[in-house]
Design an enzyme around this catalytic site. Structure first.
Site, PDB file in Angstrom:
ATOM      1  N   ILE A   1      58.735  -7.357  64.823  1.00 28.93           N
ATOM      2  CA  ILE A   1      57.569  -6.674  64.260  1.00 28.93           C
ATOM      3  C   ILE A   1      57.914  -5.924  62.975  1.00 28.93           C
ATOM      4  O   ILE A   1      57.055  -5.258  62.402  1.00 28.93           O
ATOM      5  CB  ILE A   1      56.926  -5.719  65.291  1.00 28.93           C
ATOM      6  CG1 ILE A   1      57.918  -4.649  65.762  1.00 28.93           C
ATOM      7  CG2 ILE A   1      56.392  -6.509  66.484  1.00 28.93           C
ATOM      8  CD1 ILE A   1      57.305  -3.613  66.708  1.00 28.93           C
TER       9      ILE A   1
ATOM     10  N   HIS B   1      54.427 -11.624  67.456  1.00 27.02           N
ATOM     11  CA  HIS B   1      54.312 -10.405  68.258  1.00 27.02           C
ATOM     12  C   HIS B   1      53.698  -9.245  67.478  1.00 27.02           C
ATOM     13  O   HIS B   1      53.759  -8.102  67.922  1.00 27.02           O
ATOM     14  CB  HIS B   1      55.676 -10.007  68.819  1.00 27.02           C
ATOM     15  CG  HIS B   1      56.174 -10.940  69.875  1.00 27.02           C
ATOM     16  ND1 HIS B   1      57.492 -10.977  70.296  1.00 27.02           N
ATOM     17  CD2 HIS B   1      55.526 -11.891  70.597  1.00 27.02           C
ATOM     18  CE1 HIS B   1      57.630 -11.908  71.229  1.00 27.02           C
ATOM     19  NE2 HIS B   1      56.456 -12.476  71.418  1.00 27.02           N
TER      20      HIS B   1
ATOM     21  N   CYS C   1      41.740  -2.217  65.075  1.00 29.92           N
ATOM     22  CA  CYS C   1      40.658  -1.572  65.800  1.00 29.92           C
ATOM     23  C   CYS C   1      40.702  -2.023  67.253  1.00 29.92           C
ATOM     24  O   CYS C   1      40.753  -3.222  67.533  1.00 29.92           O
ATOM     25  CB  CYS C   1      39.323  -1.935  65.156  1.00 29.92           C
ATOM     26  SG  CYS C   1      37.885  -1.313  66.063  1.00 29.92           S
TER      27      CYS C   1
ATOM     28  N   GLY D   1      69.058 -15.422  66.636  1.00 24.15           N
ATOM     29  CA  GLY D   1      68.994 -14.074  67.189  1.00 24.15           C
ATOM     30  C   GLY D   1      68.016 -13.896  68.323  1.00 24.15           C
ATOM     31  O   GLY D   1      67.434 -12.826  68.485  1.00 24.15           O
TER      32      GLY D   1
ATOM     33  N   ASN E   1      73.347 -17.723  66.935  1.00 31.00           N
ATOM     34  CA  ASN E   1      73.192 -16.527  67.762  1.00 31.00           C
ATOM     35  C   ASN E   1      74.524 -15.805  67.888  1.00 31.00           C
ATOM     36  O   ASN E   1      75.595 -16.385  67.640  1.00 31.00           O
ATOM     37  CB  ASN E   1      72.691 -16.928  69.157  1.00 31.00           C
ATOM     38  CG  ASN E   1      71.603 -16.005  69.674  1.00 31.00           C
ATOM     39  OD1 ASN E   1      71.290 -14.982  69.072  1.00 31.00           O
ATOM     40  ND2 ASN E   1      71.022 -16.349  70.809  1.00 31.00           N
TER      41      ASN E   1
END
Length: 273
Positions: free
Chosen positions: A131, A147, A155, A214, A240
């Site tokens: 995010i 996400h 709203c 990741g 990773n």
């Protein structure tokens, strides 16, 4: 003569074909790619918390992760927001402030993906579970935040999304509706549907190369993307720190810090274009 059900089925199939074509053009052919560019692979990249950890963004599932301080049910569910919106806003306000600290910067892995997009153009799509906005700050523009995004709110009534860089208080309202409604973080909580799934699955069905970076492989539907990509013939790569829960699904694997393995793999890929 078609029955009413037959008409509905026929209309559904036509709409599905139209959606597929619109998404195909949006993802990979936005600028009417010239013929020689057709030789370049379509690359779909999925990133998780591991790519931002080296930039100082704390991960959710690590031993020192965010959930130490709060129960998931309290700060990352619609029910938690209904019970105590002030606690939830305080939690995300802290995350938002952290993201805007001067020391939080894109790392070499973010920059490498921006370089890959520069080389591939609209044949590149980045899907992130994160995010934060580090991909955009590195230079990526073709990004789906499945996400949500920390620097946005929406709203709670209409769903209208607003840019927001400061703190949010219970007194802050959205005035897009007839009656002012509370603002909530533009973040997908547990039990909610991730964003952009139609576009993501369409991209998975068309990708030549699928790269996961990741990610833990714990969270679905993202953990199932590698299987979906393989079903459609994509070459799959995991980059990773350590093998993920679905690591055995990948054809090619490289393990180490994202700032090391991602630039190395991108350079390898670019040399083959």
């Amino acid at each position: 003569m078609l029955s009413r059900r037959g008409h509905r089925l026929s209309r559904f199939r036509k709409n599905k074909r139209r959606l597929r074509e619109r998404l195909r053009q949006r993802i990979f052919f936005r600028d009417k790619v010239v013929p020689e560019a057709m030789e370049k692979p379509r690359v779909l990249v999925l990133t998780g918390a591991g790519i931002s950890a080296e930039s100082g963004i704390r991960t959710f599932r690590a031993a020192d992760g965010l959930w130490e301080e709060h129960r998931v049910e309290d700060v990352a569910t619609p029910e938690g927001f209904d019970r105590d919106p002030e606690l939830v806003q305080t939690f995300y306000n802290a995350r938002r402030r952290q993201l805007q600290q001067p020391e939080i910067q894109p790392n070499a892995a973010h920059l490498a993906l921006a370089k890959l997009q520069d080389a591939l153009g609209d044949r590149f799509l980045l899907v992130t579970q994160n995010i934060d906005n580090l991909h955009e700050r590195a230079g990526n523009t073709n990004v789906i935040h499945m996400h949500g995004e920390l620097l946005k709110v929406r709203c709670s009534q209409s769903g209208q999304v607003l840019d927001w860089t400061g703190d949010v208080t219970p007194e802050d309202k959205c005035h897009c509706c007839q009656f002012p409604a509370p603002l909530r973080p533009h973040v997908v909580w547990f039990g909610e549907m991730p964003l952009g799934m139609d576009e993501i699955y369409m991209a998975l069905s068309m990708a030549d190369i699928f790269i996961a970076i990741g990610t833990s492989g714990h969270v679905y539907p993202a953990a199932g993307f590698v299987h979906e990509a393989k079903l459609h013939g994509a070459h799959t790569v995991e980059l990773n720190l350590e093998p993920s829960q679905v690591g055995n699904e990948f054809a090619e694997k490289y393990y180490g810090p994202a700032s090391q393995v991602v630039p190395e793999f991108v350079e390898k890929l670019l040399k083959g274009l």
